[in-house]
Design a protein around this motif. Structure first.
Motif, mmCIF file in Angstrom:
data_model
loop_
_atom_site.group_PDB
_atom_site.id
_atom_site.type_symbol
_atom_site.label_atom_id
_atom_site.label_comp_id
_atom_site.label_asym_id
_atom_site.label_seq_id
_atom_site.Cartn_x
_atom_site.Cartn_y
_atom_site.Cartn_z
ATOM 1 N N THR B 33 35.504 -10.604 -70.001
ATOM 2 C CA THR B 33 34.978 -9.236 -69.999
ATOM 3 C C THR B 33 33.948 -9.053 -68.896
ATOM 4 O O THR B 33 33.396 -10.029 -68.386
ATOM 5 N N SER B 34 33.697 -7.815 -68.534
ATOM 6 C CA SER B 34 32.675 -7.534 -67.523
ATOM 7 C C SER B 34 31.288 -7.708 -68.133
ATOM 8 O O SER B 34 30.298 -7.713 -67.437
ATOM 9 N N HIS B 209 36.221 -10.809 -64.511
ATOM 10 C CA HIS B 209 36.596 -9.405 -64.699
ATOM 11 C C HIS B 209 37.260 -8.816 -63.464
ATOM 12 O O HIS B 209 38.001 -7.851 -63.555
ATOM 13 N N SER B 212 40.936 -8.455 -63.742
ATOM 14 C CA SER B 212 41.488 -7.546 -64.741
ATOM 15 C C SER B 212 41.370 -6.116 -64.267
ATOM 16 O O SER B 212 41.466 -5.200 -65.067
ATOM 17 N N ALA B 213 41.115 -5.915 -62.981
ATOM 18 C CA ALA B 213 40.964 -4.550 -62.482
ATOM 19 C C ALA B 213 42.104 -3.704 -63.037
ATOM 20 O O ALA B 213 43.274 -4.022 -62.841
ATOM 21 N N PRO B 214 41.775 -2.654 -63.788
ATOM 22 C CA PRO B 214 42.783 -1.954 -64.595
ATOM 23 C C PRO B 214 43.635 -0.968 -63.811
ATOM 24 O O PRO B 214 43.614 0.228 -64.073
ATOM 25 N N TYR B 217 46.333 1.346 -65.612
ATOM 26 C CA TYR B 217 45.947 2.578 -66.294
ATOM 27 C C TYR B 217 46.541 3.807 -65.621
ATOM 28 O O TYR B 217 46.820 4.809 -66.266
ATOM 29 N N LEU B 218 46.736 3.701 -64.313
ATOM 30 C CA LEU B 218 47.221 4.859 -63.572
ATOM 31 C C LEU B 218 48.641 5.229 -63.963
ATOM 32 O O LEU B 218 49.061 6.360 -63.798
ATOM 33 N N ARG B 220 50.374 4.032 -67.058
ATOM 34 C CA ARG B 220 50.854 3.914 -68.441
ATOM 35 C C ARG B 220 50.655 5.239 -69.184
ATOM 36 O O ARG B 220 49.851 6.067 -68.784
ATOM 37 N N PRO B 221 51.426 5.466 -70.279
ATOM 38 C CA PRO B 221 51.184 6.685 -71.065
ATOM 39 C C PRO B 221 49.808 6.592 -71.734
ATOM 40 O O PRO B 221 49.299 5.491 -71.952
ATOM 41 N N TYR B 222 49.227 7.748 -72.047
ATOM 42 C CA TYR B 222 47.894 7.738 -72.647
ATOM 43 C C TYR B 222 47.871 6.957 -73.955
ATOM 44 O O TYR B 222 47.007 6.129 -74.182
ATOM 45 N N LEU B 223 48.832 7.257 -74.821
ATOM 46 C CA LEU B 223 48.778 6.631 -76.134
ATOM 47 C C LEU B 223 49.544 5.314 -76.156
ATOM 48 O O LEU B 223 50.590 5.191 -75.548
ATOM 49 N N VAL B 224 48.976 4.348 -76.858
ATOM 50 C CA VAL B 224 49.610 3.048 -76.979
ATOM 51 C C VAL B 224 49.896 2.812 -78.459
ATOM 52 O O VAL B 224 48.996 2.933 -79.287
ATOM 53 N N TYR B 225 51.142 2.547 -78.783
ATOM 54 C CA TYR B 225 51.478 2.192 -80.164
ATOM 55 C C TYR B 225 51.847 0.726 -80.173
ATOM 56 O O TYR B 225 52.445 0.228 -79.226
ATOM 57 N N ARG B 226 51.468 0.059 -81.247
ATOM 58 C CA ARG B 226 51.850 -1.346 -81.335
ATOM 59 C C ARG B 226 52.212 -1.655 -82.765
ATOM 60 O O ARG B 226 51.632 -1.088 -83.686
#
Ligand code: HEM
Ligand code: SF4
Ligand code: SF4
Lengths: 523, 243
Positions: B33-34, B209, B212-214, B217-218, B220-226
């Motif tokens: 983590t950062s 960290h 792990s530069a994200p 995010y650019l 992927r869909p906003y919502l994540v289901y798992r």
């Protein structure tokens, strides 16, 4: 139509006595660790009041939730994807520790180890962050019971436009308690704002969780959630949030806050909803229509078409049965007395609230009128604008008519049931005047006033076939798996998970009609 | 001796880095983590962190250009060595100043804000020591040598693209040419040395960290289901499983 199941909660605010038992038991269970000392997954706010963290509802400041763009789509209020990534090095909208409060403990040791002195030794408050002496000046419920009359009251963002009336007319002031947990939203903006994709909504039950192994500490979810129900563990550098006590729900137990609620005001059950229409509903143009849109995507579990589709979408039978008996569905959609908190944030929150009638009843009583008479109550609801407007700001994006409708239903229940209890003739005009039948009112009364444990919590356990893989179930097991020893002790008998055992015991105790019944025999 | 170092050092460091990152990922994914300290203090971080990070990313970009792309390539594009040098020094100076300012604020903040100081680990201190020396050496090389020619030996700046960069590429192509490094100015050599030290300690610091530069995010869909995992949950004392 794609049917998904969601575990939801309803809280009946009239019954909350503000005892904070829920907060304390939740804290003992989940956040009694270093790094989350300041965190209350469940907190109870006195409203009017500034809330925790302070003024979290002021989205112009904190930028939580979604907003509708001119093209009809929604985006995060804190900005588009690229613009949010550019703010990653320092998040301009992150509440600081002081917006929550600096947690502390007391130097109890001094009480024992102090040498003999002329004055009584004291336990000084010490910051849990720095270990230094601190002057306590704020906490998670510093304005407890002050109801907006204290100097901080007018800072409640929900008093916009009515602050003068509330502040200056002390006789007309009112207050109630608002217990809050994560809303486990259908359209969670916390999930939408996590750059790592570490936050997710469980597809089986809709619980919103953080995957700690994937979280990289970008702390954007804290900003994303308009309810400020994702917290940053400042020691581990990871986000943490209310888990809806999933290890308990998975074995059919209610959450700790619900289990221990002194007012017994919490209800837990299933919603079935149309996952294909969530985005459409969340994008509804007019903020005041969002409540209706949210109701609209909740599906009727008794509708054969819904039922058939739910089966095709893989929802297990026991869940469908539970959905039919769901107390939360009844309160939210059938009786329409439970309302979402801040639908205008467009997250489709799934913890619903029955607005309190008590501010109206109390005001009526103070004027010396009969506060259980339907006519008086209806008139009072219409004239007492301030509490209704305030509640509307909380639950219907400001639409007072919805609040009035709900309050009138509660008022109708109150006076209709009084006749019932006094053995008077029923006045069917009362339920009719709020669009209900006497039978409806009676059912609602049963659910709101005298429902037992098993009626308040209708929680299907997680899939039976996988249940024994859950951690809590394992906790009761012995390292030796008895079934593998032919003829060994307890052959053929799998260990009963502790959680299940306590569940049955509690259930028995909670549903017993008399004390003796709780003593008879084992399970 | 030095020859041996410039020939094999980079490979040893790379191995340490790879094994270290794998180890960290396998055994301490929760610690990856950062470790943001923003909730303790925001005012200084608001200025320091973006200055520091943006400056650093610019500098990193510059290094990719300078070390990986041969001078012959840029020349074939019609960019003269002089022009390249000018742009590199200009951007490098801006980046350097940003990083130094940003880092000064960040270190000042770490030291003076009690809340932040108390959670500063030994690794943070080591990291800042190494990173700080690296940055100062880099800034000296860019501003002190290439811009101002403080030693008075390089009126046109030191052309590292013919020595250091070639050495760097020779490492990458497994044909190490240590002799190229030996003649570089001492501060260039030290800069490379400290950079290797930093790379070696990355796996045991918060600098993981960076990897792990994200960027995902650019897209992927906003919502994540798992789906609910039915795997037995990991106990706190067990190592994280890969996969
Ligand atoms: C490439 C993308 C990067 C991202 C998204 C990123 C993001 C972050 C974030 C969010 C923090 C926490 C700030 C806070 O809230 O306290 C942080 C801290 C830090 N980053 Fe980065 N970083 C990146 C690259 C780098 C690089 C390349 C370096 C250095 C080689 C670096 C060195 C640091 C240091 C030293 C800190 C600690 C600052 C302090 O609190 O003293 N980062 N970074
Ligand atoms: S209330 Fe819960 S699910 Fe909704 S946005 Fe906040 S943290 Fe996410
Ligand atoms: S335990 Fe129940 S009654 Fe007490 S504060 Fe919490 S919600 Fe209210």
């Amino acid at each position: 139509m794609r049917v998904m199941a969601q575990i939801g909660m309803v809280m009946n605010l009239d019954k909350c006595i503000g005892c904070h038992t829920c907060s304390v038991t939740c804290k003992q269970t989940w956040t009694n660790r270093q790094g989350v000392e300041y965190v209350w997954f469940n907190n109870v706010e006195t409203r009017p009041g500034v809330g925790y963290p302070r003024q979290y509802e002021n989205q112009e400041q904190w930028q939580g939730g979604w907003v509708r763009k001119r093209n009809g789509k929604i985006k995060l209020k804190s900005g588009g994807r690229i613009s949010r990534l550019t703010k990653i090095f320092s998040n301009p909208k992150l509440p600081g520790l002081d917006d929550y409060y600096e947690p502390w403990t007391y130097d109890y040791d001094n009480l024992i180890s102090s040498p003999t002195t002329d004055t009584t030794p004291v336990a000084r408050p010490k910051s849990l962050i720095t270990g230094k002496d601190i002057k306590i000046s704020w906490s998670a419920n510093w304005d407890d019971d002050l109801g907006g009359t204290y100097e901080t009251g007018h800072k409640d963002p929900m008093l916009k436009g009515i602050e003068d009336s509330v502040k200056f007319e002390f006789e007309k002031s009112f207050m109630f308690y608002l217990p809050r947990i994560c809303e486990h939203c259908l359209n969670p903006s916390c999930v939408g704002s996590c750059p790592s994709g570490a936050m997710y909504k469980r597809s089986e039950d809709g619980i919103v969780l953080v995957d700690g192994d994937k979280c990289r500490g970008w702390r954007m979810c804290v900003t994303g959630c308009p309810y400020k129900k994702v917290y940053f563990n400042h020691r581990s550098g990871k986000a943490e949030k209310c888990t809806l006590c999933f290890p308990r729900l998975e074995v059919g137990q209610p959450t700790v806050c619900a289990e221990t609620c002194v007012g017994r005001l919490r209800y837990i059950g299933l919603f079935l909803y149309d996952a294909d229409r969530v985005l459409e509903a969340a994008s509804t143009e007019n903020e005041q229509d969002l409540y209706a849109a949210q109701l609209d995507i909740l599906l009727d579990p008794n509708d054969p078409a819904v039922f058939a589709q739910a089966r095709r979408d893989g929802i297990p039978e026991d869940w469908l049965e539970a959905a039919k008996k769901s107390p939360v569905y009844k309160l939210a959609k059938e009786y329409k007395v439970a309302l979402p908190l801040h639908p205008e944030y467009r997250t489709m929150p799934m913890v619903w609230y029955i607005p309190p009638l008590s501010p109206v009843v109390d005001a009526l009583k103070n004027t010396g009128n009969d506060a259980e008479d339907a006519k008086n109550l209806f008139a009072a609801i219409d004239t007492l604008r301030i509490p209704a407007q305030y509640l509307a700001n909380l639950m219907t994006a400001g639409d007072v008519s919805v609040i009035n409708k709900v309050l009138k239903k509660l008022a109708a229940m109150r006076s209709y049931m009084r006749d019932f209890n006094l053995g008077n003739d029923f006045n069917e005009d009362i339920p009719n005047s709020v669009g209900m039948t006497g039978e409806n009112i009676y059912d609602m009364y049963k659910l709101l006033a005298i429902a037992k444990y098993v009626d308040r919590y209708v929680i299907p356990a997680a899939h039976q076939e996988t249940a024994d893989k859950l951690e809590e179930a394992m906790a009761a097991g012995c390292s030796v798996d008895f079934t593998e020893i032919p003829g060994g002790p307890n052959a053929e008998r799998k260990p009963v998970p502790i959680a299940l055992e306590t569940f049955h015991l509690t259930k028995k105790r909670a549903s017993a009609e008399s004390f003796d019944e709780t003593l008879e025999g084992g399970e | 001796m030095l020859n041996v170092f410039w020939n094999s050092g980079p490979y040893i460091v790379t191995m340490i880095f790879i094994v270290g990152m794998f180890w960290r990922y396998k055994f301490d994914r929760y610690g990856w983590t950062s470790r943001s300290s923003q909730i303790y203090e925001s005012r200084l971080l608001r200025i320091g962190s973006p200055l520091f990070h943006i400056g650093l990313l610019m500098a990193l970009g510059g290094h990719v250009m300078g070390l990986m792309i041969p001078a012959s390539f840029t020349e074939s594009l019609g960019i003269s060595e002089h022009l390249y040098h000018l742009v590199a020094v200009a951007l490098g100076t801006i980046a350097g100043v940003m990083v130094v300012f940003g880092m000064t604020i960040l270190i000042y903040r770490r030291r003076t804000v009690l809340r932040v100081f108390q959670v500063t680990t030994k690794m943070d201190k080591l990291m800042y020591l190494v990173l700080g020396s690296l940055v100062l050496l880099g800034v000296y090389n860019t501003i002190g040598i290439n811009l101002l020619d403080l030693p008075g030996k390089y009126p046109d700046g030191y052309n590292y693209r013919e020595t250091v960069s070639v050495w760097f590429r020779s490492i990458a192509t497994f044909n190490p040419k240590a002799e190229l490094m030996k003649d570089a100015p001492l501060t260039f050599q030290l800069h490379a040395l400290v950079a290797m030290a930093l790379i070696a300690i990355i796996p045991i610091t918060r600098l993981v960290h960076i990897f792990s530069a994200p960027v995902g995010y650019l897209s992927r869909p906003y919502l994540v289901y798992r789906k609910r995992t039915t795997k037995k949950a990991r106990r706190g004392w067990e190592p994280t499983q890969v996969g």
